[in-house]
Design a protein around this motif. Structure first.
Motif, mmCIF file in Angstrom:
data_model
loop_
_atom_site.group_PDB
_atom_site.id
_atom_site.type_symbol
_atom_site.label_atom_id
_atom_site.label_comp_id
_atom_site.label_asym_id
_atom_site.label_seq_id
_atom_site.Cartn_x
_atom_site.Cartn_y
_atom_site.Cartn_z
ATOM 1 N N LEU A 1 61.987 40.407 6.788
ATOM 2 C CA LEU A 1 60.884 40.611 7.719
ATOM 3 C C LEU A 1 59.603 41.140 7.079
ATOM 4 O O LEU A 1 58.636 41.408 7.783
ATOM 5 C CB LEU A 1 61.317 41.510 8.869
ATOM 6 N N CYS A 2 59.609 41.308 5.797
ATOM 7 C CA CYS A 2 58.365 41.722 5.145
ATOM 8 C C CYS A 2 57.343 40.617 5.368
ATOM 9 O O CYS A 2 57.564 39.462 4.975
ATOM 10 C CB CYS A 2 58.570 41.936 3.648
ATOM 11 N N PRO A 3 56.247 40.946 5.997
ATOM 12 C CA PRO A 3 55.292 39.888 6.355
ATOM 13 C C PRO A 3 54.684 39.209 5.125
ATOM 14 O O PRO A 3 54.196 38.089 5.206
ATOM 15 C CB PRO A 3 54.232 40.629 7.168
ATOM 16 N N LYS A 4 54.755 39.879 4.001
ATOM 17 C CA LYS A 4 54.110 39.340 2.804
ATOM 18 C C LYS A 4 55.111 38.923 1.733
ATOM 19 O O LYS A 4 54.727 38.596 0.613
ATOM 20 C CB LYS A 4 53.149 40.398 2.216
ATOM 21 N N LYS A 5 56.370 39.013 2.081
ATOM 22 C CA LYS A 5 57.428 38.692 1.113
ATOM 23 C C LYS A 5 57.215 39.444 -0.200
ATOM 24 O O LYS A 5 57.415 38.911 -1.301
ATOM 25 C CB LYS A 5 57.499 37.175 0.839
ATOM 26 N N ALA A 6 56.727 40.653 -0.079
ATOM 27 C CA ALA A 6 56.462 41.461 -1.263
ATOM 28 C C ALA A 6 57.749 42.029 -1.850
ATOM 29 O O ALA A 6 57.800 42.392 -3.016
ATOM 30 C CB ALA A 6 55.494 42.597 -0.924
ATOM 31 N N ILE A 7 58.779 42.110 -1.006
ATOM 32 C CA ILE A 7 60.051 42.602 -1.514
ATOM 33 C C ILE A 7 61.093 41.495 -1.403
ATOM 34 O O ILE A 7 60.986 40.595 -0.582
ATOM 35 C CB ILE A 7 60.535 43.863 -0.748
ATOM 36 N N SER A 8 62.097 41.613 -2.222
ATOM 37 C CA SER A 8 63.110 40.561 -2.216
ATOM 38 C C SER A 8 64.472 41.172 -2.552
ATOM 39 O O SER A 8 64.545 42.231 -3.180
ATOM 40 C CB SER A 8 62.689 39.493 -3.219
ATOM 41 N N SER B 1 64.022 44.867 -3.711
ATOM 42 C CA SER B 1 63.192 45.442 -4.754
ATOM 43 C C SER B 1 61.804 44.830 -4.640
ATOM 44 O O SER B 1 61.623 43.740 -4.120
ATOM 45 C CB SER B 1 63.805 45.208 -6.133
ATOM 46 N N MET B 2 60.827 45.591 -5.068
ATOM 47 C CA MET B 2 59.433 45.177 -4.961
ATOM 48 C C MET B 2 59.195 44.076 -5.990
ATOM 49 O O MET B 2 59.341 44.310 -7.178
ATOM 50 C CB MET B 2 58.551 46.405 -5.227
ATOM 51 N N ILE B 3 58.848 42.910 -5.494
ATOM 52 C CA ILE B 3 58.630 41.827 -6.453
ATOM 53 C C ILE B 3 57.169 41.443 -6.536
ATOM 54 O O ILE B 3 56.739 40.778 -7.458
ATOM 55 C CB ILE B 3 59.426 40.549 -6.075
ATOM 56 N N ALA C 1 50.911 41.790 -3.299
ATOM 57 C CA ALA C 1 50.965 41.214 -1.956
ATOM 58 C C ALA C 1 51.165 42.266 -0.886
ATOM 59 O O ALA C 1 50.728 42.111 0.261
ATOM 60 C CB ALA C 1 52.083 40.180 -1.890
ATOM 61 N N CYS C 2 51.823 43.316 -1.248
ATOM 62 C CA CYS C 2 52.172 44.344 -0.259
ATOM 63 C C CYS C 2 50.926 44.910 0.409
ATOM 64 O O CYS C 2 49.989 45.320 -0.255
ATOM 65 C CB CYS C 2 52.957 45.469 -0.933
ATOM 66 N N ILE C 3 50.935 44.903 1.733
ATOM 67 C CA ILE C 3 49.776 45.425 2.451
ATOM 68 C C ILE C 3 50.042 46.821 3.010
ATOM 69 O O ILE C 3 49.313 47.328 3.845
ATOM 70 C CB ILE C 3 49.394 44.477 3.612
ATOM 71 N N MET C 4 51.145 47.368 2.576
ATOM 72 C CA MET C 4 51.487 48.719 2.993
ATOM 73 C C MET C 4 51.569 48.855 4.517
ATOM 74 O O MET C 4 51.199 49.871 5.098
ATOM 75 C CB MET C 4 50.453 49.725 2.446
ATOM 76 N N CYS C 5 52.075 47.839 5.144
ATOM 77 C CA CYS C 5 52.246 47.898 6.603
ATOM 78 C C CYS C 5 53.383 48.837 6.981
ATOM 79 O O CYS C 5 53.519 49.249 8.106
ATOM 80 C CB CYS C 5 52.516 46.497 7.158
ATOM 81 N N ARG C 6 54.216 49.141 6.017
ATOM 82 C CA ARG C 6 55.345 50.069 6.169
ATOM 83 C C ARG C 6 56.456 49.542 7.077
ATOM 84 O O ARG C 6 57.359 50.278 7.451
ATOM 85 C CB ARG C 6 54.880 51.430 6.698
ATOM 86 N N LEU C 7 56.327 48.300 7.453
ATOM 87 C CA LEU C 7 57.359 47.769 8.359
ATOM 88 C C LEU C 7 58.740 47.794 7.717
ATOM 89 O O LEU C 7 59.755 47.976 8.386
ATOM 90 C CB LEU C 7 56.999 46.358 8.807
ATOM 91 N N CYS C 8 58.785 47.595 6.434
ATOM 92 C CA CYS C 8 60.086 47.621 5.751
ATOM 93 C C CYS C 8 60.742 48.977 5.945
ATOM 94 O O CYS C 8 61.925 49.084 6.232
ATOM 95 C CB CYS C 8 59.936 47.286 4.267
ATOM 96 N N GLU C 9 59.933 50.013 5.805
ATOM 97 C CA GLU C 9 60.472 51.363 5.982
ATOM 98 C C GLU C 9 60.880 51.585 7.432
ATOM 99 O O GLU C 9 61.980 52.073 7.725
ATOM 100 C CB GLU C 9 59.420 52.397 5.560
ATOM 101 N N ARG D 1 61.549 54.399 1.437
ATOM 102 C CA ARG D 1 60.355 55.222 1.622
ATOM 103 C C ARG D 1 59.253 54.543 0.850
ATOM 104 O O ARG D 1 59.374 54.336 -0.361
ATOM 105 C CB ARG D 1 60.554 56.622 1.077
ATOM 106 N N ILE D 2 58.231 54.193 1.549
ATOM 107 C CA ILE D 2 57.160 53.491 0.847
ATOM 108 C C ILE D 2 55.886 54.314 0.961
ATOM 109 O O ILE D 2 55.610 54.932 1.997
ATOM 110 C CB ILE D 2 56.998 52.049 1.387
ATOM 111 N N GLY D 3 55.151 54.373 -0.123
ATOM 112 C CA GLY D 3 53.913 55.149 -0.096
ATOM 113 C C GLY D 3 53.002 54.673 -1.219
ATOM 114 O O GLY D 3 53.279 53.640 -1.843
HETATM 115 S S1 SF4 Z 1 54.961 47.712 3.340
HETATM 116 FE FE1 SF4 Z 1 56.911 46.823 3.135
HETATM 117 S S2 SF4 Z 1 56.981 45.285 4.755
HETATM 118 FE FE2 SF4 Z 1 54.875 45.849 4.521
HETATM 119 S S3 SF4 Z 1 54.108 44.337 3.060
HETATM 120 FE FE3 SF4 Z 1 54.723 46.091 1.864
HETATM 121 S S4 SF4 Z 1 56.820 45.635 1.259
HETATM 122 FE FE4 SF4 Z 1 56.295 44.248 2.914
#
Ligand code: SF4
Ligand SMILES: Cc1ncc(C[n+]2csc(CCOP(=O)(O)OP(=O)(O)O)c2C)c(N)n1
Ligand SMILES: Cc1ncc(C[n+]2csc(CCOP(=O)(O)OP(=O)(O)O)c2C)c(N)n1
Ligand code: SF4
Ligand code: SF4
Ligand code: SF4
Ligand code: SF4
Ligand code: SF4
Ligand SMILES: [Mg+2]
Ligand SMILES: [Mg+2]
Lengths: 278, 189, 384, 68, 278, 384, 68, 189
Positions: free
Chosen positions: D25-32, D40-42, D46-54, D63-65
């Motif tokens: 569900l990562c909107p940017k497919k930043a993790i895989s 893991s962060m790939i 691309a990551c927009i720090m939406c924090r949805l993964c967390e 925990r993302i920051g």
């Molecule tokens: S914060 Fe998490 S869900 Fe949002 S883009 Fe980054 S890795 Fe993907």
């Protein structure tokens, strides 16, 4: 640096939790602690009350006072807690079975009284704890361990039931729509009166498997399609709405006053009467 | 042959360990006329992580429904192997899926390594037949069991359309075990 | 009964399966229940099988409703059953007492788990012995049977239906979390062997003369079904022979309450059931029920090898309790050891009996684990 | 995302049950998902720090920051 | 000459009944037997099930099969009766306490299932049998033996609760409006599905006396003023409606099929499956 | 406690009033209940008086909820009570077992009426003796007291609160329909006489070190209130000293279950209470509780006039039962006659005691009427 | 009301509890309470045979019909 | 004076029979220091038809809470008189409201007829005071009771503003009874 909300409000020594891989309960729980955090209520004054079920284990993991009760009765226990000390912020975590099957009566009565409890229903459409039988929220036609011919019992709309019984804050969201879920729970907590948040979540192990809905990730990804916002719903026909789950805030009213506040006025009056007698 | 015999089939949810218990109980209890007592992982316990079925076979009524010193343990995952082999009876054997179990806690016991799931994939094209392969192996290795009875029980357990594949899987498992017993099993090692 | 697809000669079944199939064999055609570990599989199997034979499964909202629906269905002519565990049993008590007072044939399966309260849902125990008799307020009769194997669960469940029908009363079967989930090989008896009993029906003309609580010399009143053409009334208030409240009439109250106790008491010889093992010359009698009685035999065999004359008395019916038979053994025995998975409930029942004073020892285990043969053996060797 | 701020993606591998929700569900497919199925962060860019993964991790494992 | 309905459907030997002078229960009971009479259902196939309360004594007096159960549970007992033999016409007579307090859960669940029961709520706004305590339908402010300072608990609207839970026939009338009361009960009986008739009636002895509402005649005479028809209600503002009791037919829907009929289809399917196996 | 406007020296009160005032005197500040004959007036009076003293009355939707709310309130620091009768008691069993397992101080008044089921609502009985001990599943401790006069109802209700607080456990008081509604003159004891007891509070620092089920040598763990600043957890599953489920740990389970029984057993001398009347030289001992014990005295006096040495042993606490004291009497007595308004429940308890074998006779009445002195007298003369 | 048909107002005095409902609510005041508070027909002419008195009698005490 | 004394006050709901019991119990129990035991009609029973309160007075503790042979029965309605006088003790008396009770089942007992309600109406203007009038009469006729204690108990029972009227009613009742006792009561007969 401020501590992470997990570190502040979760009991780290109890994690990892007992829920299955991909179970939605963890997401709802996380939303709850974030909502609590957002409202800034005193951690020492919050009591989380639960019934029995997979979801009712939620307060095992949080660092508040926790009361894990009997199946179906958390709202009744919570009523006692709240009445005894209205300063406490009382949150009920409960399953769809716990709250709308065996606990249905306490649910509607507390709503009617409008006592200040915040009830979060972990609604996974089945009895997870006992191995996946149908519950009052299982959709018609769904398969479960006790509906192998397809469920014939119509489901409660938890929000309509709450509204019909008198709840003054009623909202629904899903584990996909976490941000609104957090927002609604936070509103429910701040709201003075009986609040219900119907948190739609998934039981991939039982309900998901038997209905071929895939794993947790698949099930959660399906929510956007299964749901429609309350705003959008207004524009759809009854038939179009038939299969949809409406999400949003259904009731947010301050017209009726809260129960413990009303009772406080009774105490005042009675004590005045008593003083008059002296 | 040992009068009282205990066996345990351990793996993870979805590998069909429960079904192995059922089939073996049917073979020993109904076909062979022995007394049997079967227990399985239950409830939340069985919903993730390791799970198992346990079978006691005896010539007489079985009083106590707990396997405490298994004569045979099948381990279809590392976790199962770690959790379920500690109480092996003296002289008992461990059967492992050699691809899924990397290390066996060694305490001087006979370990039979068979690439069970791989054989299933090769023979029937489906990993899900691994438990039938395992049944074949167990039938050979657990001398309390009768191979023919076991095979029959397998056949009866599934709809007819699966018979052929299952027989193949069963026999492949049995063959793999036979080879090990006769010391020739190098093919998959 | 039609032989079911599920009834070959021998089968490997779990305790819960055996209960369900035994019930079906005895004619169960209605099940109402609410899931609870470790009884759930009975409901699950019933939900699948009942409609195949034209019967009905209802999943009620809770245990209160389940017991109520079972009674309602019985009044409408069904052979009805529910199954639950301790917490659910506690909730069923009020309506169970309705069944007792209103003389409603029905069967309640209690698959015992470790209590009290939520206890430990998956662990076996024998903590509901006293509740099965005294759970509800007021005096009342009940029949309770406590099988000790999968095969006996099948047979005793079937017999429970027969007794319910014959004596017009709820019958309880006590299983436990261990037996519920373990499989054993059982012989499925032929229909004839089970001797299906059906409730006696009234033969009076279909006018108002039918009195639902008027008993003949058997003390058991014939029972019509709603819709049969009789128009009758039944109340959960103590009633006279017409079924209507007899609240101002001490004599009628006494008559009613005495009769319902009597219809069990006077048939005790037919109802009661027990097993004796190596008691002929026994000086130490182990009293144990259910799963514990199985290991007791091992303990006895072992003790006998050491020259200690031990034997087993196993009550199968707990209520009525086979008093006389046990007293006969007690008279000869030097010691009686009750062995049970609770804090000593069976022990209390045995103590009540005349002729046991000073002879009773006990061994209990109340921690969720099964009692072992060694625990009993050790106790035998201690008191011998 | 500003260059100087790097994403601080922390996974508690002990808590993670490899459910795949975060990666799916990562909107940017930043993790895989790695070979154990854990994220893991790939693609940090691309990551927009939406924090949805967390927020959507049912196991309190992410925990993302921002790293400063 | 045809026998009078009283002679046909009442048990004369049980009359006079135990209710107080002027108690509304008798009027509701009379309406029920007239409604039954109107529908022409088979007297031998009707079962009247009651709970416990003054009102639950109603089936003592009628000449049908009668099942007087435990407090709050008549709907659950009735569910068993109806499921076991769907040919029976099952009518539940119950009090406001019996059905919406202790029995609230069974009420909403049966409504949800849409099982074919006709539930007549003898709604006298208090627990008559135990001496007049407040119930979930007691108006706010009213005095009862347990609300000597005035009741602070908001009341259920029985019809809204029924509707919110899924009942497919819902109506309300009063002992004043006997003709419509009879009509609605008759419609409820003929309706295939869960029907609720909220029969507003009076307990002069307890509720009437303590609230200074006069005797039975006075209380019954007050209904026209306290009520407003559903048609008229549509034209009134929320404030105007606040104090009014709306009477009329709220739901009369055949959209959802009835429970025992659906179950019959399951039996068919299961038996087909079984036959296929042979 | 502040002396209430309701507390002059002597007053004429009904049993139900005495219960309510006794509770208030002991510090009751929360009542949750559901009306039921013949207990209703307790709720009614509580609803009026509690708010006058800052306390709270909640009328719950049923008895399940009432018991739940009482427990919830106790966790939040209240002295909480409910009152009901048989049918309600049956419904409270599950949550009552929660109170037992979770060690929750609270008081339950059971005003007994004729049972079983609806029975006869207005008629007195003593049919809930066994239920008060065995109503719920699983083994569990409880304290039950059975007063015999309006004055004693007042005192024992107050004592019930004190015991509940002291031993962290639910305490039941058994009244009956006769005592509930009759008025007697009672002396209202001064506050000092009642010796109000409050639960022991933790004194550990307000961090996570507070373990709600960690007991010192008294076996009774100190109890914080929600909102006190401690953050603790409690479960209806069998738990360890932290309050968290200990489901996989046999030892912890045994430890917990043993301790809660022990905390009552070891304090039996302080808890138990009984009365003896003319027992010094008695050869026939009447054992009777509550209202029956009153007429027993008359019967005894009459028998003594005829030269029959009769005496009364009256258990006030039923659970724990004053075993030793009765056994002392039993040893001297030729006969023991249990007299009770049920089918012989007390009789069973007495039979359990060693040293009573063959001595026990009974007189019972179970028809809704009060037992008379003559019934007991006649029995005395029969067995003498 | 037609002359030839007389009102047949029957009261079961044993059942009647003298609640006054029938007399208070008779739309035509055709019936009135006697000295025991029980109804009697005082104005047959006025009676419109609406039967409300019968329908609203809580005690099954009234039967009203036409005499031929 | 009789050691054990039983009395019964019977009438219909609303006549204040319960209150008579309370006042008499207070007078005898608290003011006079006797043992008392009071019971009343209860529940549905008390909601229509006849209702009663019953008082036992004794010098010693009272064991059995049932009045079985009342020494005094007051009947304030015909129904009460019919239902409540059958078990009168030998030598017991019946007091009736002569306007409300038309016939007394005669079995050779002393009946005191006093137009209690009429007196109340005359003296206080209110029928509701009838029970206080009756208390006055009872205080005189039941020799176990002390007139002064009864009067005090009446006064204390009501708010001060009613004292005067109640004293008048009480005394009128007492006077009526005195007259009967001294055989001069012709005035209301
Ligand atoms: S914060 Fe998490 S869900 Fe949002 S883009 Fe980054 S890795 Fe993907
Ligand atoms: C009185 C009682 N009845 C039944 C149960 C068994 N039981 C435990 S949890 C549960 C249902 C759980 O379903 P839900 O509330 O939806 O929670 P979930 O497990 O799905 O999160 C049931 C039936 C019980 N513990 N107690
Ligand atoms: C389990 C249980 N709880 C409580 C009662 C006592 N009780 C009997 S009837 C009743 C309430 C009756 O109120 P309602 O249902 O409104 O009927 P009404 O008497 O007003 O007609 C109560 C509380 C009971 N009989 N059983
Ligand atoms: S069974 Fe279902 S609800 Fe329970 S933990 Fe597993 S996925 Fe979650
Ligand atoms: S969502 Fe959480 S548990 Fe699931 S894979 Fe991602 S980190 Fe692991
Ligand atoms: S108490 Fe009220 S509801 Fe009951 S019979 Fe009397 S008037 Fe009717
Ligand atoms: S309504 Fe009926 S009970 Fe009332 S006065 Fe008229 S006839 Fe009599
Ligand atoms: S029928 Fe109508 S008009 Fe005639 S007496 Fe009755 S109520 Fe009055
Ligand atoms: Mg659920
Ligand atoms: Mg009511």
């Amino acid at each position: 640096m401020e501590q992470h909300v997990f570190d502040r409000l979760m009991r780290d020594d109890k994690l990892p939790h007992m829920w299955c891989r991909g179970c939605g309960n963890g997401i709802v729980l996380q939303s709850i602690i974030r909502a609590i955090d957002r409202t800034g209520i005193d951690q020492d004054k919050a009591v989380i009350v639960s019934g029995v079920g997979c979801s009712s284990r939620a307060n095992n993991y949080t660092d508040f006072c926790g009361l894990h009760t009997t199946h179906g009765r958390p709202i009744a226990f919570a009523t006692g807690v709240k009445m005894a000390n209205p300063e406490l912020q009382v949150i009920v975590v409960t399953g769809d079975g716990d709250s709308t099957s065996i606990g249905g009566n306490h649910f509607i009565q507390a709503a009617r009284r409008n006592i200040d409890l915040t009830v979060v229903v972990f609604n996974n459409s089945n009895y997870g704890m006992t191995g996946g039988q149908y519950s009052p929220t299982t959709p018609v036609g769904a398969f479960t361990r006790t509906s192998v011919y397809g469920n014939i019992e119509p489901a409660f709309d938890v929000c309509r039931l709450a509204e019909g019984s008198g709840a003054t804050y009623v909202a629904r969201s899903t584990t996909y729509h976490v941000q609104s879920l957090i927002k609604y729970i936070a509103s429910g907590i701040t709201h003075k009166g009986f609040s219900v948040i119907d948190a739609m979540c998934d039981c991939p192990t039982l309900f998901g498997r038997i209905n071929g809905l895939g794993d947790g990730a698949k099930m959660i990804a399906a929510w956007p399609e299964k749901t429609v916002s309350i705003e959008k719903a207004g524009t759809l026909s009854a038939d179009e709405l038939e299969e949809k789950v409406i999400i949003g805030e259904f009731v947010n009213s301050s017209r009726r006053s809260e129960y413990t506040e009303k009772y406080a006025r009774i105490i005042e009056e009675a004590q005045r009467e008593r003083a008059d007698l002296k | 042959m040992k009068k009282h015999f205990e066996m345990r089939f351990g793996g993870t949810g979805g590998q069909g360990m429960m079904l192995m218990g059922d089939v073996t109980a049917e073979a020993a209890g109904i076909k062979e006329g022995k007394e049997i007592l079967l227990t399985k992982s239950y409830g939340p316990e069985s919903r993730g992580g390791a799970c198992r079925s346990e079978l006691i076979i005896d010539d007489e009524k079985i009083a106590y429904p707990v396997v405490s010193e298994p004569d045979v343990v099948l381990a279809m995952s590392q976790k199962a192997c770690d959790s379920y082999t500690g109480d092996l009876a003296a002289g008992g054997i461990i059967i492992i899926d050699s691809d899924l179990v990397k290390s066996v806690p060694q305490r001087g016991r006979s370990v039979f390594s068979i690439p069970i799931t791989r054989i299933a994939k090769e023979v029937t094209g489906k990993e899900i037949s691994a438990n039938v392969v395992a049944l074949g192996a167990v039938a050979v290795l657990a001398d309390v069991l009768d191979e023919e009875a076991m095979k029959e029980a397998v056949i009866e357990r599934f709809p007819a359309k699966f018979t052929e594949a299952n027989v193949q899987a069963f026999e492949a498992g049995a063959a793999a075990a036979e080879e090990l017993v006769s010391g020739q099993a190098k093919k998959y090692a | 009964m039609e032989k079911t697809a599920y009834a070959p000669e021998y089968r490997v079944l779990t305790g819960n399966e055996a209960v369900t199939l035994g019930a079906l064999a005895a004619g169960m055609n209605f099940f109402a229940g609410y899931p609870i570990t470790p009884a759930t599989e009975i409901a699950e199997l019933a939900s699948e099988l009942l409609p195949k034979y034209g019967g009905k499964y209802m999943q009620m909202e809770d245990e209160l409703a389940s017991m109520a629906a079972v009674i309602g269905a019985s009044f409408a002519g069904s052979k009805a059953m529910t199954a639950t565990s301790g917490p659910g049993c506690s909730l069923m008590q009020e309506n169970l007492s309705y069944g007792m007072l209103a003389e409603v044939p029905c069967v309640l399966i209690d698959v015992m788990r470790q209590g009290p309260c939520q206890g430990v849902a998956t662990m076996p125990a024998q903590g509901d012995i006293m509740q099965s008799r005294w759970g509800t307020h007021g005096d009342h009769p009940i029949i309770v049977t406590a099988p000790s194997s999968v095969e006996e669960l099948y047979r005793e469940t079937a017999r429970a239906f027969n007794m319910a029908e014959k004596y017009r009363t709820p019958v309880m079967v006590l299983s436990d979390a261990a037996m519920a989930h373990m499989s054993e090989k059982i012989r499925i008896p032929a229909a004839e062997e089970l001797c299906i009993t059906n409730r006696k029906k009234p033969d009076v003309p279909k006018d108002r003369n039918y009195k639902p609580y008027e008993a003949d010399e058997t003390d058991i009143p014939p029972m019509a079904s709603f819709g049969d053409g009789y128009r009758w009334f039944v109340s959960g208030i103590i009633h006279d022979e017409t079924g209507f409240p007899a609240t101002a009439d001490y004599e009628k109250i006494a008559e009613k309450l005495t009769r319902i106790e009597r219809k069990i008491d006077w048939n005790i010889k037919e109802i009661e059931s027990y097993e004796e093992y190596r008691t002929d010359d026994a000086e130490i009698i182990i009293v144990a029920i259910g799963i514990v009685s199985r290991v007791a035999k091992g303990a006895i065999d072992k003790a006998r090898k050491e020259g200690v004359k031990a034997g087993l008395f196993r009550p199968i019916t707990l209520w009525p309790f086979p008093d006389e038979a046990l007293q006969k053994q007690a008279a000869k025995a030097k010691k009686i050891i009750t062995a049970e998975m609770n804090d000593g409930q069976l022990s209390r029942i045995v103590k009540e009996l005349d002729g046991t004073d000073g002879k009773i020892e006990k061994v209990t285990r109340n921690d969720g684990a099964l009692m072992t043969a060694d625990m009993i053996y050790d106790r035998i060797m201690e008191v011998k | 995302m500003k260059q100087e701020e790097k994403v601080d993606f922390r996974l508690n591998r002990e808590y993670c049950k490899a459910c795949g929700i975060c990666t799916a569900l990562c909107p940017k497919k930043a993790i895989s998902a790695d070979d154990e199925g854990k994220p893991s962060m790939i693609n940090e860019e691309a990551c927009i720090m939406c924090r949805l993964c967390e927020l959507r991790c049912p196991d309190f494992a992410i925990r993302i920051g921002r790293m400063q």
